[in-house]
Design a protein around this motif. Structure first.
Motif, PDB file in Angstrom:
ATOM      1  N   ALA A  28       0.771  -1.018  -0.233  1.00 41.17           N
ATOM      2  CA  ALA A  28      -0.063   0.085  -0.011  1.00 41.17           C
ATOM      3  C   ALA A  28       0.894   1.291  -0.047  1.00 41.17           C
ATOM      4  N   ALA A  29       2.050   1.225   0.694  1.00 44.78           N
ATOM      5  CA  ALA A  29       3.075   2.493   0.817  1.00 44.78           C
ATOM      6  C   ALA A  29       3.175   2.512  -0.764  1.00 44.78           C
ATOM      7  N   ILE A  30       3.973   1.650  -1.334  1.00 42.91           N
ATOM      8  CA  ILE A  30       4.484   1.791  -2.723  1.00 42.91           C
ATOM      9  C   ILE A  30       3.435   2.306  -3.518  1.00 42.91           C
ATOM     10  N   ALA A  31       2.272   1.771  -3.480  1.00 43.02           N
ATOM     11  CA  ALA A  31       1.317   2.210  -4.450  1.00 43.02           C
ATOM     12  C   ALA A  31       1.052   3.594  -4.206  1.00 43.02           C
ATOM     13  N   ILE A  32       0.879   4.229  -2.886  1.00 43.29           N
ATOM     14  CA  ILE A  32       0.266   5.609  -2.757  1.00 43.29           C
ATOM     15  C   ILE A  32       1.360   6.488  -3.157  1.00 43.29           C
ATOM     16  N   ARG A  33       2.736   5.972  -2.653  1.00 42.50           N
ATOM     17  CA  ARG A  33       3.810   6.986  -3.243  1.00 42.50           C
ATOM     18  C   ARG A  33       3.909   7.078  -4.634  1.00 42.50           C
ATOM     19  N   SER A  34       3.838   5.806  -5.355  1.00 37.69           N
ATOM     20  CA  SER A  34       4.000   5.937  -6.902  1.00 37.69           C
ATOM     21  C   SER A  34       2.643   6.792  -7.403  1.00 37.69           C
ATOM     22  N   HIS A  35       1.429   6.685  -6.908  1.00 33.60           N
ATOM     23  CA  HIS A  35       0.399   7.481  -7.227  1.00 33.60           C
ATOM     24  C   HIS A  35       0.735   9.099  -7.020  1.00 33.60           C
ATOM     25  N   ILE A  36       1.161   9.265  -5.975  1.00 28.79           N
ATOM     26  CA  ILE A  36       1.485  10.985  -5.873  1.00 28.79           C
ATOM     27  C   ILE A  36       2.715  11.452  -6.541  1.00 28.79           C
ATOM     28  N   GLU A  37       3.683  10.435  -6.505  1.00 33.94           N
ATOM     29  CA  GLU A  37       4.963  11.053  -7.377  1.00 33.94           C
ATOM     30  C   GLU A  37       4.656  11.255  -9.107  1.00 33.94           C
ATOM     31  N   ALA A  38       3.524  10.147  -9.366  1.00 32.09           N
ATOM     32  CA  ALA A  38       3.256  10.265 -10.944  1.00 32.09           C
ATOM     33  C   ALA A  38       2.450  11.704 -11.135  1.00 32.09           C
ATOM     34  N   SER A  39       1.512  11.943 -10.065  1.00 28.96           N
ATOM     35  CA  SER A  39       0.711  12.977 -10.174  1.00 28.96           C
ATOM     36  C   SER A  39       1.397  14.416 -10.186  1.00 28.96           C
ATOM     37  N   LYS A  40       2.459  14.382  -9.366  1.00 24.26           N
ATOM     38  CA  LYS A  40       3.419  15.421  -9.130  1.00 24.26           C
ATOM     39  C   LYS A  40       4.195  15.708 -10.565  1.00 24.26           C
ATOM     40  N   ALA A  41       4.475  14.773 -11.197  1.00 23.21           N
ATOM     41  CA  ALA A  41       5.322  14.760 -12.428  1.00 23.21           C
ATOM     42  C   ALA A  41       4.445  15.265 -13.742  1.00 23.21           C
ATOM     43  N   GLU A  42       3.007  14.684 -13.638  1.00 19.55           N
ATOM     44  CA  GLU A  42       2.112  15.062 -14.650  1.00 19.55           C
ATOM     45  C   GLU A  42       1.763  16.821 -14.541  1.00 19.55           C
ATOM     46  N   VAL A  43       1.551  16.950 -13.130  1.00 16.81           N
ATOM     47  CA  VAL A  43       1.255  18.619 -13.046  1.00 16.81           C
ATOM     48  C   VAL A  43       2.238  19.513 -13.356  1.00 16.81           C
ATOM     49  N   HIS A  44       3.464  19.095 -13.157  1.00 14.48           N
ATOM     50  CA  HIS A  44       4.539  19.877 -13.418  1.00 14.48           C
ATOM     51  C   HIS A  44       4.511  20.119 -14.882  1.00 14.48           C
ATOM     52  N   LYS A  45       4.567  19.001 -15.809  1.00 15.24           N
ATOM     53  CA  LYS A  45       4.493  19.106 -17.272  1.00 15.24           C
ATOM     54  C   LYS A  45       3.373  19.953 -17.543  1.00 15.24           C
ATOM     55  N   ILE A  46       2.197  19.719 -17.425  1.00 10.43           N
ATOM     56  CA  ILE A  46       1.120  20.424 -17.555  1.00 10.43           C
ATOM     57  C   ILE A  46       1.057  21.931 -17.343  1.00 10.43           C
ATOM     58  N   THR A  47       1.569  22.138 -16.343  1.00  8.54           N
ATOM     59  CA  THR A  47       1.587  23.663 -15.866  1.00  8.54           C
ATOM     60  C   THR A  47       2.631  24.202 -16.694  1.00  8.54           C
ATOM     61  N   LEU A  48       3.674  23.858 -17.129  1.00  4.88           N
ATOM     62  CA  LEU A  48       4.575  24.195 -17.750  1.00  4.88           C
ATOM     63  C   LEU A  48       4.106  24.618 -19.340  1.00  4.88           C
ATOM     64  N   HIS A  49       3.445  23.667 -19.624  1.00  3.53           N
ATOM     65  CA  HIS A  49       2.747  23.627 -21.058  1.00  3.53           C
ATOM     66  C   HIS A  49       1.581  24.860 -21.166  1.00  3.53           C
ATOM     67  N   MET A  50       0.711  24.772 -19.949  1.00  4.33           N
ATOM     68  CA  MET A  50      -0.456  25.944 -19.904  1.00  4.33           C
ATOM     69  C   MET A  50       0.405  27.246 -19.807  1.00  4.33           C
ATOM     70  N   LEU A  51       1.428  27.654 -18.983  1.00  3.50           N
ATOM     71  CA  LEU A  51       2.004  28.813 -18.987  1.00  3.50           C
ATOM     72  C   LEU A  51       2.551  29.173 -20.195  1.00  3.50           C
ATOM     73  N   HIS A  52       3.121  28.128 -21.138  1.00  8.04           N
ATOM     74  CA  HIS A  52       3.653  28.601 -22.463  1.00  8.04           C
ATOM     75  C   HIS A  52       2.454  29.031 -23.183  1.00  8.04           C
TER      76      HIS A  52
END
Length: 234
Positions: free
Chosen positions: A199-223
């Protein structure tokens, strides 16, 4: 004796309305990081006096969205991705601790209401990103609340509010909505089976994937937003 009813404060109501409008404009990249404005300009934009505008702006400053300079007025605070990363890391620490406590508790946690939301057939899933974003926030906060640690829940809520400006972008893509349903269901399954490590592995992976995705989307939307501004000025 008849009980007196509180008289609504019109200024406070206007301040709340202006606060919501400006915050939405920041979230929607109508105002970009670094954009400057005065209280008078904002009062004109929202057809109100400067008093409710000032109240709204100081509230947004306290929340970290704006900054003020007595010489140059107000400006939208630049995105600090290092700070966002640190907040996401803190969120991971809190949710890992919560998952561990839930899996190791003497009595099984009541996750039935969460399963009713997330462990549903694909055809019954919500597709509106804003609705799923709100449910996602509730999911993670309810995991913390389930531990019974109110101080942990308070800190987690503060972190959630500080990353909301970028976190909500994770639900602007249909694929991310489906992934959220799948991953939440898996996390709940592992908690129900008391599989703390998995469960710990699953929730860590879940949050880290979300963090990476929003970082990419934010940069794209700012551009894209900057390109629109440049095109309008041409």
């Amino acid at each position: 004796m008849e009980q007196l009813r509180p008289i609504p404060n019109k200024t406070n109501q206007l301040a709340d309305q202006v606060y919501e409008r400006i915050k939405k404009d920041i979230f929607d990249f109508v105002f970009l990081p670094g954009d400057r404005f005065t209280e008078t300009e904002m009062a004109t934009r929202h057809t109100v006096s400067r008093t409710p505008v000032r109240d709204a702006l100081y509230r947004l400053e306290r929340e970290g969205y704006l900054q003020v300079s007595f010489r140059s007025g107000w400006s939208v605070r630049p995105f600090d991705f290092k700070r966002f990363d640190q907040l996401y890391d803190l969120r991971i620490v809190l949710e890992l601790a919560a998952v561990k406590q839930l899996c190791e508790a003497e009595s099984a946690p009541d996750i039935g209401p969460l399963l009713d939301v997330w462990a549903i057939p694909e055809g019954e899933r919500l597709t509106d990103g804003n609705q799923v974003w709100a449910l996602d926030e509730a999911f993670h906060h309810q995991l913390i609340l389930a531990t019974g640690n109110l101080e942990m829940a308070r800190v987690h809520q503060e972190v959630t509010e500080k990353i909301r400006i970028i976190r909500r972008l994770d639900f602007t893509q249909a694929s991310r909505v489906d992934i959220t349903y799948d991953e939440h269901r898996e996390i709940l399954r592992l908690i129900a089976q008391r599989k703390a490590a998995q469960a710990a592995i699953a929730i860590r992976s879940h949050i880290e994937a979300s963090k990476a995705e929003v970082h990419k989307i934010t940069l794209h939307m700012l551009h894209e937003a900057k390109q629109r501004v440049q095109a309008g000025a041409a």
